[in-house]
Design an enzyme around this catalytic site. Structure first.
Site, PDB file in Angstrom:
ATOM      1  N   GLU A 179     -20.996 -10.645  55.254  1.00  0.00           N
ATOM      2  CA  GLU A 179     -20.649 -11.169  53.930  1.00  0.00           C
ATOM      3  C   GLU A 179     -19.764 -12.393  54.112  1.00  0.00           C
ATOM      4  O   GLU A 179     -18.582 -12.277  54.468  1.00  0.00           O
ATOM      5  CB  GLU A 179     -19.891 -10.124  53.105  1.00  0.00           C
ATOM      6  CG  GLU A 179     -19.650 -10.609  51.692  1.00  0.00           C
ATOM      7  CD  GLU A 179     -18.446 -10.010  50.992  1.00  0.00           C
ATOM      8  OE1 GLU A 179     -18.365 -10.093  49.786  1.00  0.00           O
ATOM      9  OE2 GLU A 179     -17.567  -9.470  51.665  1.00  0.00           O
ATOM     10  N   HIS A 238     -23.133  -7.036  43.730  1.00  0.00           N
ATOM     11  CA  HIS A 238     -22.242  -6.207  42.917  1.00  0.00           C
ATOM     12  C   HIS A 238     -20.891  -6.872  42.641  1.00  0.00           C
ATOM     13  O   HIS A 238     -20.017  -6.244  42.050  1.00  0.00           O
ATOM     14  CB  HIS A 238     -22.023  -4.873  43.642  1.00  0.00           C
ATOM     15  CG  HIS A 238     -21.362  -5.066  44.969  1.00  0.00           C
ATOM     16  ND1 HIS A 238     -21.969  -5.703  46.025  1.00  0.00           N
ATOM     17  CD2 HIS A 238     -20.124  -4.737  45.401  1.00  0.00           C
ATOM     18  CE1 HIS A 238     -21.138  -5.747  47.052  1.00  0.00           C
ATOM     19  NE2 HIS A 238     -20.013  -5.183  46.706  1.00  0.00           N
ATOM     20  N   ASP A 239     -20.718  -8.094  43.096  1.00  0.00           N
ATOM     21  CA  ASP A 239     -19.446  -8.794  42.887  1.00  0.00           C
ATOM     22  C   ASP A 239     -19.581 -10.003  41.957  1.00  0.00           C
ATOM     23  O   ASP A 239     -18.598 -10.707  41.720  1.00  0.00           O
ATOM     24  CB  ASP A 239     -18.880  -9.293  44.226  1.00  0.00           C
ATOM     25  CG  ASP A 239     -18.477  -8.163  45.152  1.00  0.00           C
ATOM     26  OD1 ASP A 239     -18.037  -7.105  44.645  1.00  0.00           O
ATOM     27  OD2 ASP A 239     -18.596  -8.326  46.379  1.00  0.00           O
ATOM     28  N   ASP A 283     -23.312  -0.504  54.509  1.00  0.00           N
ATOM     29  CA  ASP A 283     -22.151  -1.369  54.395  1.00  0.00           C
ATOM     30  C   ASP A 283     -21.140  -0.931  55.459  1.00  0.00           C
ATOM     31  O   ASP A 283     -20.907   0.272  55.639  1.00  0.00           O
ATOM     32  CB  ASP A 283     -21.527  -1.209  53.000  1.00  0.00           C
ATOM     33  CG  ASP A 283     -21.186  -2.531  52.365  1.00  0.00           C
ATOM     34  OD1 ASP A 283     -20.408  -3.276  52.975  1.00  0.00           O
ATOM     35  OD2 ASP A 283     -21.684  -2.801  51.248  1.00  0.00           O
ATOM     36  N   ASP A 331     -18.592  -6.194  55.555  1.00  0.00           N
ATOM     37  CA  ASP A 331     -17.798  -6.555  54.376  1.00  0.00           C
ATOM     38  C   ASP A 331     -16.610  -7.463  54.743  1.00  0.00           C
ATOM     39  O   ASP A 331     -15.941  -7.240  55.762  1.00  0.00           O
ATOM     40  CB  ASP A 331     -17.260  -5.249  53.760  1.00  0.00           C
ATOM     41  CG  ASP A 331     -16.448  -5.473  52.507  1.00  0.00           C
ATOM     42  OD1 ASP A 331     -17.049  -5.855  51.493  1.00  0.00           O
ATOM     43  OD2 ASP A 331     -15.221  -5.270  52.551  1.00  0.00           O
TER      44      ASP A 331
HETATM   45  C1  NOJ Z   1     -16.407  -7.436  49.255  1.00  0.00           C
HETATM   46  C2  NOJ Z   1     -17.123  -6.348  48.509  1.00  0.00           C
HETATM   47  O1  NOJ Z   1     -18.437  -6.770  48.240  1.00  0.00           O
HETATM   48  C3  NOJ Z   1     -16.306  -6.079  47.271  1.00  0.00           C
HETATM   49  O2  NOJ Z   1     -16.985  -5.277  46.351  1.00  0.00           O
HETATM   50  C4  NOJ Z   1     -15.010  -5.461  47.712  1.00  0.00           C
HETATM   51  O3  NOJ Z   1     -14.165  -5.273  46.589  1.00  0.00           O
HETATM   52  C5  NOJ Z   1     -14.282  -6.335  48.725  1.00  0.00           C
HETATM   53  N1  NOJ Z   1     -15.142  -6.914  49.710  1.00  0.00           N
HETATM   54  C6  NOJ Z   1     -13.247  -5.536  49.462  1.00  0.00           C
HETATM   55  O4  NOJ Z   1     -13.858  -4.619  50.315  1.00  0.00           O
END
Ligand code: NOJ
Length: 531
Positions: A270, A331-332, A100, A202
């Site tokens: 992302e 994970h989000d 990441d 990210d």
């Molecule tokens: C996306 C990430 O996947 C997430 O987990 C994170 O909180 C935010 N970006 C900020 O970095």
């Protein structure tokens, strides 16, 4: 696209959330030696690469997405030597390693920010985004944080606000500053020199903000109960045109390294966008991301017609030479088995692993893990506090290895709870030839042995009610994939002659089909044409 395909085009990515994969030192949090010890398992699935969510030093305000040193490993996860061992082991098993990369913001404890906030004339002041208060002492403008509330945090010592798209402990870097850009390119080079095969970038949409700090307009579609952040349309804070030049710069850094050291390095971004906005992230002449993430299956209504229509529109919108990719969990977002049910999660697995392009599997989905039930006192995600109801702990619970103590994840109490009682585990599913794990292994093996399923052409075949059927073809090999999105049976109306090579129920292989085929509730099948 030529007949030659690169590893990442035929390959499958497996995302590991390091805090939750395997704890080797009994502190309740996963670590690098833990991951290394499980790489044989990962390789046995039949995937090609692991992507590790952040493993760098961090105060963990956003569980590692608040990086305080980009060129080291958090002691909780191990050491640089542990990382080297992980890479060596992964490579020996034929697995690539993706990291990441968090370019939008650092931790407020990163030395760059510590310097930046030390005085208004510090040389690193302009590495971040500082603004005076409004004349009434309020925020400089109406920009909102993804994590809830205003995107501005007050710095008492220097009497200015700094901008943060996320947590107040995650100040945004100022990518309009060439020094920031160069320092962040060094980060990419550092890890590539340690053998890393690529990055997942990210929050790239937030990289650049409006230079004149104009207010974001209100979102007329926002309703009470929606995430607070969505109450504005972030036209001045997200997805600005300037972002693409920065992505192209990252790609040049990767390509230069690849040319000098052999082997292309992979750049995934992302991106939660669709249509032209998403496609723009492939860059001019595909010189941006190799793959901006395609998140539709993470957020789409689970509906055969809608998903079929999306697949077609996505395929049609891809620029010439751009490579597709698919994601059903991360994970989000809530886990697929909780969003669509454990039965449909099998159909989702078959869809993910038979679509054209590169799939990413989220750890634990291969055993059908569901969202954890996290009581309020055990919630850890800052979002659970700033935007109640939107916390991401449920999808981050420890990997369920066995029925043993703490799911075999740790000898100590895990940082997030594992479920009580009867739950999916690797150990039990290894013994069951019809388990979800067996389905994933079969799907991955089939995909690996049949190029038609990874790189072959995609053509819709039949879409009706809960039925989604499509054909994949390559080098004279032809497969029908027929998926039942419902919990009643459904018949394929259009004849397709062949032999079933896989059913999500793992009990129909070898069956000849011609004319109509019946799919049971929650069943998907792959049929090899001709038989
Ligand atoms: C996306 C990430 O996947 C997430 O987990 C994170 O909180 C935010 N970006 C900020 O970095």
């Amino acid at each position: 696209m030529s007949e030659e395909h690169l590893w990442w085009q035929k390959g499958v990515v497996y995302q590991i959330y390091p805090r939750s994969f395997a704890d080797s030192n009994g502190d309740g949090v996963g670590d690098l030696p833990g991951i290394t010890g499980k790489l044989e398992y990962v390789a046995s699935l039949g995937v090609d690469a692991v992507w590790l969510s952040p493993i760098f030093p961090s105060p963990m305000a956003d569980f590692g997405y608040d990086v305080s040193d980009y060129m080291d490993i958090h002691p909780m996860f191990g050491t640089l030597e542990d990382f080297d061992s992980l890479v060596e082991k992964a490579h020996s098993l034929g697995l690539k390693v993706l990291l990441d990369y968090v370019p939008n913001h650092t931790s407020d404890e990163h030395e760059w920010f510590v310097e930046s906030r030390s005085s208004r004339d510090n040389p690193k002041r302009e590495w971040y985004i500082w603004r005076d208060a409004a004349p009434d002492g309020g925020f400089p403008n109406n920009w909102l944080s993804e994590f809830g509330g205003a995107a501005w945090a007050w710095d008492e010592a220097t009497g200015q606000y700094y901008y943060r798209a996320y947590h107040e402990k995650q100040p945004d870097l100022n990518w309009r500053n060439p020094e920031v850009r160069e320092a962040m390119m060094d980060v990419l080079r550092f890890w590539m020199n340690r053998g890393v095969d690529g990055f997942r970038v990210d929050a790239v949409n937030h990289l650049v903000e409006d230079e004149s700090f104009r207010d974001d307009p209100p979102n007329p579609e926002w309703r009470e109960g929606d995430a607070p952040y969505l109450s504005r349309i972030p036209v001045h804070t997200s997805n600005l045109p300037e972002t693409h030049a920065e992505v192209a710069g990252m790609r040049r850094t990767l390509d230069a390294h690849g040319e000098a050291h052999g082997g292309e390095r992979l750049l995934i971004g992302e991106v939660y966008l669709s249509g032209d906005e998403l496609m723009a992230y492939y860059g001019e002449a595909n010189a941006g991301f190799h793959m901006p993430t395609n998140m539709e299956l993470v957020r789409a209504a689970w509906d055969a017609r809608k998903i079929s229509a999306y697949i077609e529109s996505y395929e049609a919108a891809l620029p010439e030479g751009a490579w597709p990719n698919w994601v059903v969990g991360n994970h989000d977002n809530g886990r697929i088995a909780s969003r669509v049910g454990v039965g449909q999660a099998r159909v989702a697995a078959m869809l993910l692993l038979t679509l054209r392009g590169t799939p990413t599997i989220y750890y634990g989905d291969e055993i059908g893990m569901t969202d954890g039930d996290i009581p309020p006192e055990l919630e850890r995600d800052p979002v659970a506090k700033s935007s109640p109801g939107f916390g991401r702990d449920p999808e981050r619970t420890p990997m369920q290895w066995s029925e043993g103590e703490n799911g075999g994840f740790s000898t100590a109490e895990p940082w997030l709870p594992v479920p009580d009682g009867n739950f999916a585990t690797v150990e039990s599913q290894e013994k069951d030839s019809r388990s979800m794990l067996a389905l994933y292994r079969n799907l991955l093996a089939l995909r690996r042995s049949e190029d038609a399923l990874s790189v072959g052409s995609y053509a819709p075949f039949e879409v009706r009610d809960d039925l989604l059927a499509f054909v994949r073809e390559h080098g004279g090999r032809r497969f029908l994939v027929a998926l039942n999105f419902g919990d009643g049976s459904v018949d394929l109306g259009t004849p397709f002659g062949g032999r079933i090579v896989l059913s999500t129920h793992l009990d129909r292989e070898g069956e000849d089909v011609s004319g109509s085929v019946s799919l049971r509730a929650n069943e998907g099948i792959v049929v090899e044409a001709g038989g």
